[in-house]
Design a protein around this motif. Structure first.
Motif, short mmCIF file in Angstrom:
data_model
loop_
_atom_site.label_atom_id
_atom_site.label_comp_id
_atom_site.label_asym_id
_atom_site.label_seq_id
_atom_site.Cartn_x
_atom_site.Cartn_y
_atom_site.Cartn_z
N SER A 97 -7.06 -0.58 -5.42
CA SER A 97 -7.78 -0.24 -6.64
C SER A 97 -7.18 -1.04 -7.80
O SER A 97 -6.10 -1.62 -7.68
CB SER A 97 -7.62 1.25 -6.93
OG SER A 97 -6.25 1.53 -7.20
N GLU A 98 -7.88 -1.03 -8.91
CA GLU A 98 -7.37 -1.71 -10.09
C GLU A 98 -6.03 -1.12 -10.51
O GLU A 98 -5.11 -1.83 -10.89
CB GLU A 98 -8.38 -1.58 -11.22
CG GLU A 98 -8.33 -2.72 -12.20
CD GLU A 98 -9.62 -2.84 -12.98
OE1 GLU A 98 -9.56 -2.67 -14.20
OE2 GLU A 98 -10.69 -3.06 -12.36
N MET A 99 -5.93 0.21 -10.39
CA MET A 99 -4.66 0.84 -10.77
C MET A 99 -3.56 0.44 -9.80
O MET A 99 -2.43 0.17 -10.21
CB MET A 99 -4.81 2.37 -10.79
CG MET A 99 -3.55 3.04 -11.29
SD MET A 99 -3.69 4.83 -11.46
CE MET A 99 -3.76 5.33 -9.77
N GLY A 100 -3.90 0.39 -8.53
CA GLY A 100 -2.91 -0.02 -7.53
C GLY A 100 -2.37 -1.41 -7.82
O GLY A 100 -1.16 -1.65 -7.79
N LEU A 101 -3.28 -2.32 -8.12
CA LEU A 101 -2.86 -3.70 -8.41
C LEU A 101 -2.01 -3.75 -9.67
O LEU A 101 -1.03 -4.49 -9.75
CB LEU A 101 -4.10 -4.60 -8.58
CG LEU A 101 -4.85 -4.94 -7.29
CD1 LEU A 101 -6.10 -5.75 -7.61
CD2 LEU A 101 -3.95 -5.70 -6.33
N SER A 102 -2.38 -2.93 -10.65
CA SER A 102 -1.62 -2.95 -11.89
C SER A 102 -0.21 -2.38 -11.68
O SER A 102 0.76 -2.86 -12.27
CB SER A 102 -2.45 -2.26 -12.98
OG SER A 102 -1.71 -1.32 -13.65
N THR B 226 1.68 6.54 -7.10
CA THR B 226 0.51 7.10 -7.78
C THR B 226 -0.06 8.32 -7.07
O THR B 226 -0.87 9.04 -7.64
CB THR B 226 -0.63 6.06 -7.88
OG1 THR B 226 -1.09 5.80 -6.55
CG2 THR B 226 -0.14 4.77 -8.51
N GLY B 227 0.33 8.51 -5.84
CA GLY B 227 -0.26 9.59 -5.07
C GLY B 227 -1.65 9.24 -4.58
O GLY B 227 -2.29 10.00 -3.86
N GLN C 88 0.82 -1.21 0.00
CA GLN C 88 0.00 0.00 0.00
C GLN C 88 0.86 1.26 0.00
O GLN C 88 0.58 2.22 -0.71
CB GLN C 88 -0.93 -0.02 1.22
CG GLN C 88 -2.10 -0.99 1.01
CD GLN C 88 -2.90 -1.22 2.26
OE1 GLN C 88 -2.38 -1.15 3.37
NE2 GLN C 88 -4.18 -1.51 2.09
N SER C 89 1.93 1.24 0.79
CA SER C 89 2.83 2.40 0.82
C SER C 89 3.46 2.64 -0.54
O SER C 89 3.60 3.77 -0.99
CB SER C 89 3.95 2.17 1.84
OG SER C 89 3.40 1.99 3.11
#
Lengths: 162, 231
Positions: free
Chosen positions: B125-130, B114-115, B107-108
């Protein structure tokens, strides 16, 4: 009530009121046997489908479905269970990673484990009364000898009892 | 892997109940594998540093033989939720690789890149996972490139795959090929400090190399150190 923890390629049998559990099943399968009258429950954490996959003659029998399931039955009988009354439940056998088209035998190991456990139970004429298998997530399972209930927990999912 | 082997004083070096050949590996050969890990993880640290635009330090690689159930404890326990990217390697040597981070560190990392505010409650989020998938891909890819250069082997990795789940479920799957030979694996753990230890979790991304048992001799032969390790 005490809970016996079973690790990878390990087995355990418990008497009322205790429970037996294994944590974080992925492609592995937790096979449980239960004698309702005597309230005896057993579990084995199967990692691979067949002893034919074992390299070398000296292997851990609790790791392979075709040796682990018959051995668990013997353990149950030694603890006083009656084979004719036994019922089985299964959980696990997930595919943890999706590697697209490269679905070689390694990646299908979860499905192969489930099929092999079912075959081993069929050979012993033990009916499967419930299962929670497949999918792509890990499972923690606990068998309660008092009721024969198998509790299945997964991250982000509601706890179920089968 | 024949011939006499030096007895090792390394504690926990073998468990008596199994006869795995892996447990009899000499300290010398474990040191060789540590160097392999340092080279792979060093290259991964350079790539991650470029990606993040900040310094990424490599931690000391750790290499030891361990029974499967202890490996899962080492990674934080069977039910601990971890982020992982898995790659299967075939070629000059074969085996599995895993990039592993604690959920908190993942998460960090996503926040840093990504901010976005990925919180524990919301998951990813999907972006986080990607983003995490791509970080794992780059880490493992850089490691494999360095490994391939160092050993002089062609190595072909599978498509990287991401899973966020219980450590037991992820590790046991990754150990299934090794499980054909025994109940012990040589854990080769290359760790990168992601944020100078300021992150929660252990503040590290771990790159595990889990060679198939037949591959160890190929590694040692490629490096000219095959034999019983009495060098």
């Amino acid at each position: 009530m005490a809970t016996i923890r079973v690790g990878i390629a390990e087995s355990g049998v418990v008497l009322n009121p205790n429970s037996v559990s294994t944590l974080g099943l992925g492609s592995c399968v937790g096979v449980t046997l239960y004698d309702e009258r005597r309230k005896i429950g057993g579990m084995v954490h199967v990692m691979l489908p067949s002893t034919e996959l074992a390299k070398g003659a000296d292997f851990n029998r609790s790791k392979f479905a075709d040796s682990a399931v018959p051995d668990l039955l013997q353990q149950m009988i030694r603890s006083g269970a009656d084979q004719r009354r036994l019922v089985a439940k299964l959980a696990g056998g997930a595919q943890m990673f999706n590697l697209g088209g490269e679905a070689d035998s390694l990646l299908k190991i979860g499905a192969r484990n489930v099929a092999a456990c079912k075959q081993a139970l069929a050979l012993l004429r033990i009916p499967i009364v419930a299962e929670d298998t497949g999918g792509s997530w890990g499972r923690t399972v606990e068998l309660f000898s008092e009721s024969g209930i198998l509790e299945v927990r997964a991250i982000g999912k509601t706890k179920t009892q089968i | 892997m024949t011939g006499e082997r030096r007895e090792s004083g390394n504690e926990g070096f073998r468990s008596p109940e199994t006869g795995d050949a892996l447990q009899r590996m000499s300290d010398f050969h474990l040191d060789v594998l540590r160097e392999v890990s340092n080279i792979g993880a060093g290259n991964a640290a350079t790539s991650l540093s470029t990606l993040l635009g900040k310094t990424v330090d490599m931690r000391v690689s750790r290499v030891f033989p361990m029974p499967f159930n202890e490996i899962i404890e080492y990674v934080g326990g069977a039910e601990r939720m971890i982020l992982s990217v898995f790659v299967r390697i075939e070629g000059g040597i074969s085996g599995n690789m895993l990039f592993v981070m604690s959920r908190e560190d993942a998460q960090s990392l996503v926040r840093h890149m990504t901010g976005a505010t990925e919180t524990e409650e919301q998951g990813f989020s999907e972006m986080g996972l990607s983003v995490l998938h791509e970080v794992g891909n780059i880490m493992i890819g850089s490691y494999i490139t360095a490994l391939s250069d160092f050993l002089g082997f062609e190595l072909s990795p599978s498509v990287p795959s991401l899973a966020m789940d219980m450590a037991g479920a992820i590790l046991a799957f990754s150990l299934s090929e090794i499980g054909r030979s025994g109940d012990t694996a040589i854990v080769i753990d290359g760790a990168l400090s992601l944020d100078g230890g300021a992150l929660s979790g252990d503040g590290a991304g771990h790159i595990f190399l889990l060679p198939d048992p037949e591959s160890f001799n190929k590694i040692f032969q490629a490096l000219g150190v095959a034999g019983n390790g009495d060098h």
